[in-house]
Design a protein around this motif. Structure first.
Motif, PDB file in Angstrom:
ATOM      1  N   TRP A  40      -3.125   3.653  -3.022  1.00  0.00           N
ATOM      2  CA  TRP A  40      -3.110   2.340  -3.645  1.00  0.00           C
ATOM      3  C   TRP A  40      -3.065   1.234  -2.597  1.00  0.00           C
ATOM      4  O   TRP A  40      -2.445   1.390  -1.546  1.00  0.00           O
ATOM      5  CB  TRP A  40      -1.876   2.191  -4.539  1.00  0.00           C
ATOM      6  CG  TRP A  40      -1.972   2.916  -5.843  1.00  0.00           C
ATOM      7  CD1 TRP A  40      -1.688   4.234  -6.067  1.00  0.00           C
ATOM      8  CD2 TRP A  40      -2.383   2.370  -7.094  1.00  0.00           C
ATOM      9  NE1 TRP A  40      -1.886   4.540  -7.393  1.00  0.00           N
ATOM     10  CE2 TRP A  40      -2.316   3.415  -8.044  1.00  0.00           C
ATOM     11  CE3 TRP A  40      -2.787   1.103  -7.517  1.00  0.00           C
ATOM     12  CZ2 TRP A  40      -2.637   3.226  -9.388  1.00  0.00           C
ATOM     13  CZ3 TRP A  40      -3.115   0.906  -8.850  1.00  0.00           C
ATOM     14  CH2 TRP A  40      -3.039   1.967  -9.766  1.00  0.00           C
ATOM     15  N   ALA A  41      -3.689   0.100  -2.927  1.00  0.00           N
ATOM     16  CA  ALA A  41      -3.601  -1.117  -2.111  1.00  0.00           C
ATOM     17  C   ALA A  41      -3.610  -2.309  -3.060  1.00  0.00           C
ATOM     18  O   ALA A  41      -4.553  -2.468  -3.845  1.00  0.00           O
ATOM     19  CB  ALA A  41      -4.751  -1.213  -1.128  1.00  0.00           C
TER      20      ALA A  41
ATOM     21  N   SER B 170       0.855  -1.187   0.000  1.00  0.00           N
ATOM     22  CA  SER B 170       0.000   0.000   0.000  1.00  0.00           C
ATOM     23  C   SER B 170       0.887   1.232   0.000  1.00  0.00           C
ATOM     24  O   SER B 170       1.969   1.230   0.591  1.00  0.00           O
ATOM     25  CB  SER B 170      -0.926   0.003   1.213  1.00  0.00           C
ATOM     26  OG  SER B 170      -0.179   0.002   2.415  1.00  0.00           O
ATOM     27  N   TRP B 171       0.427   2.273  -0.702  1.00  0.00           N
ATOM     28  CA  TRP B 171       1.222   3.498  -0.742  1.00  0.00           C
ATOM     29  C   TRP B 171       0.367   4.697  -1.135  1.00  0.00           C
ATOM     30  O   TRP B 171      -0.695   4.560  -1.759  1.00  0.00           O
ATOM     31  CB  TRP B 171       2.394   3.349  -1.706  1.00  0.00           C
ATOM     32  CG  TRP B 171       2.066   3.223  -3.161  1.00  0.00           C
ATOM     33  CD1 TRP B 171       2.019   4.207  -4.106  1.00  0.00           C
ATOM     34  CD2 TRP B 171       1.742   2.011  -3.856  1.00  0.00           C
ATOM     35  NE1 TRP B 171       1.702   3.699  -5.335  1.00  0.00           N
ATOM     36  CE2 TRP B 171       1.542   2.356  -5.211  1.00  0.00           C
ATOM     37  CE3 TRP B 171       1.636   0.672  -3.463  1.00  0.00           C
ATOM     38  CZ2 TRP B 171       1.200   1.407  -6.170  1.00  0.00           C
ATOM     39  CZ3 TRP B 171       1.296  -0.260  -4.426  1.00  0.00           C
ATOM     40  CH2 TRP B 171       1.084   0.103  -5.752  1.00  0.00           C
TER      41      TRP B 171
ATOM     42  N   GLY C 296      -6.131  -5.565  -6.890  1.00  0.00           N
ATOM     43  CA  GLY C 296      -6.240  -4.350  -6.073  1.00  0.00           C
ATOM     44  C   GLY C 296      -6.536  -3.147  -6.934  1.00  0.00           C
ATOM     45  O   GLY C 296      -7.006  -3.264  -8.064  1.00  0.00           O
TER      46      GLY C 296
END
Length: 227
Positions: A52-53, A40-41, A68
């Motif tokens: 994001w994931a 994630s980020w 994702g």
């Protein structure tokens, strides 16, 4: 909170696994057989912010499934989404002072796109040098741009350099057969070795550094064997 604490404890005592975040250039590695990971980020790109994931699991040992996406919004509070579905397998696992090679196929839709996801494939090849203290990754593939009805060649060249026991420097460049390439520099650090990782990057396009630069900060969690 109890569930989170239990997960962190399991991550701390689990066996070793590896992955490639925060690089865009993929590696010839998989999540450990029977295990899962969550990358994630937060990606900050001008007025647009993306969260994001990407969960991924490798239930059988040599086939990693990633599903994702992202939620994006800009300064005008307009929200869009993105989605990624990918399968990756290895023909030869990466070994210390050796090389590895694999194949990835998938569909991806970028934030803000009003069109269907684009299908793609690429071949990741990784080379281990100096007892894994330096690892080089190369990608070569093709994506089908449905909007333009064109096939575009994609490429990537990246490196991981070990700076200390838990800290790595990453540097890479990537792009397509048309247009100027992108570059990215960053650092990844293991809070719990091979279990909990944080990272940060800075990148841009070669011909538009001041106009198209971005910053990201990420977190990865890697599970014990689940299957």
């Amino acid at each position: 909170m109890r569930l989170l604490a239990t997960l962190l404890i399991l991550l701390a005592i689990a066996p070793t696994a590896r992955a490639a975040r925060p690089m865009v250039t993929d590696d010839a590695r998989l999540t450990d057989g029977g295990a899962c990971q969550l990358e994630s980020w937060l990606h900050l790109h001008g007025s647009q912010h993306e969260l994001w994931a990407l969960p991924a699991c490798n239930p059988g040992g040599n086939l990693e499934l990633t599903m994702g996406g992202a939620l994006a919004y800009n300064d005008s509070h307009q929200e869009t989404g993105a989605a990624v579905i990918q399968l990756k397998s290895l023909f030869k696992p990466l070994e210390t002072n050796g090389y590895g090679i694999g194949l990835s196929v998938g569909y991806a839709a970028q934030p803000g796109s009003s069109h269907d996801a684009n299908p793609y494939f690429y071949v990741p090849v990784s080379f281990s040098l100096a007892d894994d203290r330096v690892v080089i990754h190369t990608n070569l593939g093709v994506t089908r741009e449905r909007e333009n009805r064109e096939n575009r060649m994609t490429w990537g060249l990246g490196s991981e350099i070990q700076m200390s026991e838990r800290t790595y420097l990453i540097a890479e460049s990537y792009g397509q057969d048309k247009g100027n390439p992108y570059f990215q520099l960053g650092i990844r650090h293991w809070i719990v070795p091979n279990r909990i990782q944080i990272d940060t990057t800075y990148g841009s396009r070669v011909d538009a550094i001041s106009e198209q630069h971005w910053f990201s900060i990420g977190l990865r969690l890697i599970s014990p064997t689940l299957f």
